[in-house]
Motif scaffolding. Structure first.
Motif, PDB file in Angstrom:
ATOM      1  N   ASN A   4       0.826  -1.207   0.000  1.00 28.47           N
ATOM      2  CA  ASN A   4       0.000   0.000   0.000  1.00 28.47           C
ATOM      3  C   ASN A   4       0.863   1.261   0.000  1.00 28.47           C
ATOM      4  OD1 ASN A   4      -1.407   2.123   2.150  1.00 28.47           O
ATOM      5  ND2 ASN A   4      -2.717   1.437   0.497  1.00 28.47           N
ATOM      6  N   ILE A   5       1.955   1.227   0.771  1.00 26.51           N
ATOM      7  CA  ILE A   5       2.849   2.394   0.818  1.00 26.51           C
ATOM      8  C   ILE A   5       3.459   2.635  -0.558  1.00 26.51           C
ATOM      9  CG2 ILE A   5       4.937   3.353   1.835  1.00 26.51           C
ATOM     10  CD1 ILE A   5       4.442   1.673   4.308  1.00 26.51           C
ATOM     11  N   ILE A   6       3.945   1.547  -1.184  1.00 24.05           N
ATOM     12  CA  ILE A   6       4.583   1.693  -2.494  1.00 24.05           C
ATOM     13  C   ILE A   6       3.579   2.221  -3.509  1.00 24.05           C
ATOM     14  CG2 ILE A   6       5.636   0.411  -4.403  1.00 24.05           C
ATOM     15  CD1 ILE A   6       6.829  -1.481  -2.205  1.00 24.05           C
ATOM     16  N   LYS A   7       2.364   1.675  -3.458  1.00 20.17           N
ATOM     17  CA  LYS A   7       1.323   2.107  -4.396  1.00 20.17           C
ATOM     18  C   LYS A   7       1.032   3.602  -4.212  1.00 20.17           C
ATOM     19  CE  LYS A   7      -3.543   1.724  -5.345  1.00 20.17           C
ATOM     20  NZ  LYS A   7      -4.785   1.545  -4.585  1.00 20.17           N
ATOM     21  N   THR A   8       0.902   4.015  -2.956  1.00 20.13           N
ATOM     22  CA  THR A   8       0.575   5.407  -2.677  1.00 20.13           C
ATOM     23  C   THR A   8       1.693   6.346  -3.137  1.00 20.13           C
ATOM     24  OG1 THR A   8      -0.600   4.610  -0.728  1.00 20.13           O
ATOM     25  CG2 THR A   8      -0.225   6.973  -0.870  1.00 20.13           C
ATOM     26  N   GLU A   9       2.943   5.977  -2.838  1.00 18.39           N
ATOM     27  CA  GLU A   9       4.064   6.821  -3.259  1.00 18.39           C
ATOM     28  C   GLU A   9       4.135   6.895  -4.788  1.00 18.39           C
ATOM     29  OE1 GLU A   9       6.264   8.731  -1.262  1.00 18.39           O
ATOM     30  OE2 GLU A   9       4.732   8.230   0.212  1.00 18.39           O
ATOM     31  N   TRP A  10       3.829   5.781  -5.428  1.00 18.79           N
ATOM     32  CA  TRP A  10       3.818   5.742  -6.884  1.00 18.79           C
ATOM     33  C   TRP A  10       2.747   6.680  -7.440  1.00 18.79           C
ATOM     34  CZ3 TRP A  10       6.333   5.194 -11.074  1.00 18.79           C
ATOM     35  CH2 TRP A  10       5.708   4.902 -12.295  1.00 18.79           C
ATOM     36  N   LYS A  12       1.698   9.327  -6.071  1.00 24.28           N
ATOM     37  CA  LYS A  12       2.152  10.698  -5.872  1.00 24.28           C
ATOM     38  C   LYS A  12       3.163  11.108  -6.950  1.00 24.28           C
ATOM     39  CE  LYS A  12       1.997  10.534  -0.776  1.00 24.28           C
ATOM     40  NZ  LYS A  12       2.879  10.566   0.408  1.00 24.28           N
ATOM     41  N   LEU A  13       3.985  10.141  -7.388  1.00 21.42           N
ATOM     42  CA  LEU A  13       5.127  10.496  -8.237  1.00 21.42           C
ATOM     43  C   LEU A  13       4.903  10.291  -9.730  1.00 21.42           C
ATOM     44  CD1 LEU A  13       8.134   9.150  -6.157  1.00 21.42           C
ATOM     45  CD2 LEU A  13       7.484  11.523  -6.536  1.00 21.42           C
ATOM     46  N   LYS A  14       4.028   9.355 -10.085  1.00 20.52           N
ATOM     47  CA  LYS A  14       4.045   8.930 -11.493  1.00 20.52           C
ATOM     48  C   LYS A  14       3.647  10.055 -12.451  1.00 20.52           C
ATOM     49  CE  LYS A  14      -0.515   6.865 -12.021  1.00 20.52           C
ATOM     50  NZ  LYS A  14      -1.273   5.724 -12.489  1.00 20.52           N
ATOM     51  N   ASN A  15       2.849  11.011 -11.982  1.00 24.78           N
ATOM     52  CA  ASN A  15       2.480  12.119 -12.867  1.00 24.78           C
ATOM     53  C   ASN A  15       3.217  13.411 -12.519  1.00 24.78           C
ATOM     54  OD1 ASN A  15       0.421  10.761 -14.466  1.00 24.78           O
ATOM     55  ND2 ASN A  15      -0.686  10.624 -12.551  1.00 24.78           N
ATOM     56  N   TYR A  16       4.347  13.267 -11.823  1.00 23.50           N
ATOM     57  CA  TYR A  16       5.097  14.447 -11.406  1.00 23.50           C
ATOM     58  C   TYR A  16       6.248  14.678 -12.375  1.00 23.50           C
ATOM     59  CZ  TYR A  16       7.307  17.747  -8.204  1.00 23.50           C
ATOM     60  OH  TYR A  16       7.849  18.862  -7.641  1.00 23.50           O
ATOM     61  N   LEU A  90      11.130  15.371  -2.520  1.00 23.38           N
ATOM     62  CA  LEU A  90      10.164  14.360  -2.073  1.00 23.38           C
ATOM     63  C   LEU A  90       9.556  14.748  -0.729  1.00 23.38           C
ATOM     64  CD1 LEU A  90      11.838  10.881  -2.717  1.00 23.38           C
ATOM     65  CD2 LEU A  90       9.858  11.848  -3.858  1.00 23.38           C
ATOM     66  N   ILE A  91      10.387  15.297   0.159  1.00 29.11           N
ATOM     67  CA  ILE A  91       9.879  15.611   1.495  1.00 29.11           C
ATOM     68  C   ILE A  91       9.437  17.071   1.615  1.00 29.11           C
ATOM     69  CG2 ILE A  91      12.276  15.843   2.393  1.00 29.11           C
ATOM     70  CD1 ILE A  91       9.216  14.690   4.401  1.00 29.11           C
TER      71      ILE A  91
ATOM     72  N   GLN B  92      -6.442  12.295  -9.725  1.00 24.90           N
ATOM     73  CA  GLN B  92      -5.183  11.724  -9.235  1.00 24.90           C
ATOM     74  C   GLN B  92      -4.996  11.983  -7.737  1.00 24.90           C
ATOM     75  OE1 GLN B  92      -2.698  13.794 -11.987  1.00 24.90           O
ATOM     76  NE2 GLN B  92      -2.835  12.207 -13.549  1.00 24.90           N
ATOM     77  N   ASN B  93      -5.417  13.171  -7.284  1.00 23.21           N
ATOM     78  CA  ASN B  93      -5.319  13.468  -5.865  1.00 23.21           C
ATOM     79  C   ASN B  93      -6.241  12.574  -5.042  1.00 23.21           C
ATOM     80  OD1 ASN B  93      -3.504  15.592  -4.806  1.00 23.21           O
ATOM     81  ND2 ASN B  93      -4.394  16.804  -6.461  1.00 23.21           N
ATOM     82  N   LEU B  94      -7.442  12.365  -5.561  1.00 27.43           N
ATOM     83  CA  LEU B  94      -8.382  11.515  -4.818  1.00 27.43           C
ATOM     84  C   LEU B  94      -7.934  10.056  -4.795  1.00 27.43           C
ATOM     85  CD1 LEU B  94     -11.929  12.953  -5.622  1.00 27.43           C
ATOM     86  CD2 LEU B  94     -10.441  13.365  -3.664  1.00 27.43           C
ATOM     87  N   ARG B  95      -7.161   9.655  -5.817  1.00 28.21           N
ATOM     88  CA  ARG B  95      -6.610   8.295  -5.788  1.00 28.21           C
ATOM     89  C   ARG B  95      -5.629   8.144  -4.630  1.00 28.21           C
ATOM     90  NH1 ARG B  95      -5.804   8.095 -12.046  1.00 28.21           N
ATOM     91  NH2 ARG B  95      -7.871   7.377 -12.678  1.00 28.21           N
ATOM     92  N   VAL B  96      -4.865   9.210  -4.362  1.00 28.15           N
ATOM     93  CA  VAL B  96      -3.953   9.172  -3.215  1.00 28.15           C
ATOM     94  C   VAL B  96      -4.778   9.067  -1.924  1.00 28.15           C
ATOM     95  CG1 VAL B  96      -2.184  10.431  -1.916  1.00 28.15           C
ATOM     96  CG2 VAL B  96      -2.141  10.458  -4.415  1.00 28.15           C
TER      97      VAL B  96
END
Lengths: 278, 298
Positions: A4-10, A12-16, A90-91, B92-96
């Protein structure tokens, strides 16, 4: 939980875009610096005349297998300041957007949040290490004249050493981001400290080694600890054989120091984030 | 059943006491308003119960248990400002949010964006949104996955009058569907229209809490007592201009539709009905006075 953590971080980042651009910049800088040095080496050793042969004799074959893994690691490590931007961002982004609060409000524990960052820093370090492996391997194939005669992976130990170095230094960058919360302050500190202050401090402590009871305290400074995982390559090292030998021998010790440093860095990161009001 | 119990919470920022020994309960299914002027400690209180601030003293519990992150996953929260990744779109924000809270799914994300009228702009980056749209997205995030408890800090911030009315209807609808809504506001009028229970904070202290009609009553209230409360109650029922009476341990609370009723007339009325009052006290101030008292600087 970790999936879940990896998915969430992904997410956040994949469209950055900035994140990918900075990784691209790293991806360009590694072959860049290595190609420049290789080109210089190739040009100056090509002439069949005396000077060309003399240079070749002096510097050896830094880009041949297996030495290329050492040389490339050393040269690439000058560009750690680019992935350091990624990690600081990132932080500090989370602080800027106040999403570090929102993540907690939405149901993460504080430690989960820091684990997310830990995993991200590991991943950035892995990606950067892959860039280095690619550059070293390709250069090795280009430069080594007779592949059958060399042990290609004899110095492949520089691959884990490179990873350890980049992860140690990026962990330090992360801690600065967590402490200062503002990207430009954290990054300014990282650059000033890394490029200027620590180099002066290391040289100064070396100069005063006698007064300090013969102990070189410079080796314990945050970046120097892992800088010494990858000593200067043989073609530079051979100008001072005793120092080069000492440097090679101290690698193992610095593996331990670096691991301890990583442990402390992340311990502080977890502790600070847990204790500090968000 | 209590959704939230707060016991003696205190929090200081240096010398400033942001919260001073605050206690109250929020019961299930209520729309609970946390009221107070700017800087009264509303956001500090909400931050503590969402575990992003540590209290100096006191405790709180969700659903009768000590708070954990799992409780927070089941509470749709909007705290202070909309906090989102500027470079990501609404979806995308709501997915987070979905990934962290484990509430809802892709379809739920579309649905909440429709609910807050943001569906047409769902793929635009957050940084391109107006203040009102950012606020709508924050409400959408809180609504995601239909949580049983919603915690909304100034939910109508930055919204236009239409938006405010929409949010008001939304909260009323949620309440009718059995959800518990805890909302903070400095807008008295808003709280009075939506909430059934309120707590009022001023300079970090809880001034009062209880059902909204008794706390913010926009009517005169007198506390009466006589030897025989039963008779007093039945007599006062027929007082011209009375709206209702309610028995309390202190005496009989009489609410009047007429503003500025003369206490003499009450006394006179009771006397003509053979009742001698042992107590006649004006109990509640009117809304406006209450508001000024609340927001006045010391």
């Amino acid at each position: 939980m970790f999936l879940n953590i990896i998915k969430t971080e992904w997410l956040k980042l994949k469209n950055y875009l900035t994140f990918w651009l900075l990784l691209l910049a790293t991806a360009i800088s590694y072959p860049g610096i290595n190609a420049i040095v290789y080109y210089g080496y190739d040009e100056s050793t090509k002439p069949k005349n005396q000077s060309g042969q003399l240079i070749k004799m002096l510097v050896g074959n830094p880009f041949h297998f297996p030495e290329v893994y050492h040389t490339t690691a050393f040269l690439s490590s000058f560009f750690t300041f680019i992935p350091a931007i990624v990690v600081i961002m990132l932080i500090t982004n989370e602080y800027m957007f106040k999403t570090h609060r929102q993540n907690i409000i939405d149901g993460w524990q504080k430690k989960t949040f820091v684990w997310g960052k830990f995993i991200s820093v590991v991943l950035v370090s892995l990606i950067v290490t892959l860039f280095y492996i690619a550059v070293a391997t390709v250069l090795g194939y280009i430069a080594t004249p007779d592949l059958d005669k060399v042990e290609v992976f004899a110095k492949a130990k520089y691959i884990p050493l490179f990873f350890l170095q980049i992860f140690t230094q990026l962990s330090f960058a992360f801690l600065l981001g967590l402490l200062f919360r503002k990207a430009f302050v954290a990054y300014g500190f990282f650059i000033f400290y890394g490029l200027i202050f620590e180099n002066i401090a290391v040289a100064f402590l070396k100069l005063k080694i006698k007064q300090l009871g013969g102990v070189d305290y410079g080796q314990f400074l945050p970046l120097e600890i892992s800088d010494r995982l990858i000593p200067v390559p043989a073609f530079i090292g051979r100008f001072n054989d005793t120092d080069y030998k000492i440097a090679l021998e101290s690698i193992d010790r610095h593996v331990i120091y670096s691991l301890v440093f990583i442990l402390l860095t992340w311990f502080f990161s977890f502790y600070i984030f847990k204790k500090r009001d968000l | 059943m209590s959704v939230l119990q707060i016991h003696n919470l205190s929090k200081s920022y240096g010398k400033i006491k942001a919260l001073n020994d605050v206690s109250f309960d929020v019961s299930s299914g209520s729309v609970f308003g946390l009221l107070g002027p700017n800087g009264s400690g509303k956001t500090t209180l909400l931050s503590i119960i969402l575990d992003i601030l540590g209290p100096d003293a006191g405790s709180y519990s969700w659903f009768g248990q000590p708070s954990t992150h799992v409780h927070r996953q089941h509470i749709g929260s909007l705290l202070e400002t909309p906090n989102f990744y500027h470079y990501l779109s609404a979806v995308q924000n709501l997915r987070v949010t979905q990934s962290i809270s484990q509430r809802g799914d892709e379809i739920a994300i579309e649905n909440v964006l429709k609910t807050v009228n943001l569906y047409d702009r769902r793929n635009s980056r957050f940084s391109t949104y107006s203040l009102g749209m950012k606020q709508r997205l924050a409400i959408a995030a809180a609504l995601l996955g239909n949580p049983k408890v919603l915690l909304l800090d100034e939910p109508t911030n930055g919204l236009d009058p239409v938006g405010i009315a929409e949010i008001r209807d939304l909260i009323k609808g949620l309440s009718a569907a059995g959800h518990t809504v805890i909302m903070a506001s400095h807008l008295l009028d808003e709280v009075e229209r939506i909430c059934d229970h309120v707590a009022i904070l001023k300079f970090g202290q809880l001034i009062t809490s209880g059902p909204v009609q008794s706390v913010l009553a926009d009517e005169d209230c007198y506390l009466l007592n006589a030897n025989d409360q039963e008779v007093l109650a039945s007599v006062m029922q027929n007082f011209p201009g009375i709206s209702r009476v309610s028995k309390t341990t202190d005496g009989l609370e009489c609410y009047f539709k007429i503003v500025d009723i003369a206490p003499e007339s009450i006394n006179q009325y009771c006397f003509t009905h053979d009742l001698v009052l042992s107590k006649l006290v004006q109990k509640k101030k009117r809304l406006e006075e209450k508001f000024f008292e609340l927001t006045a600087q010391p």
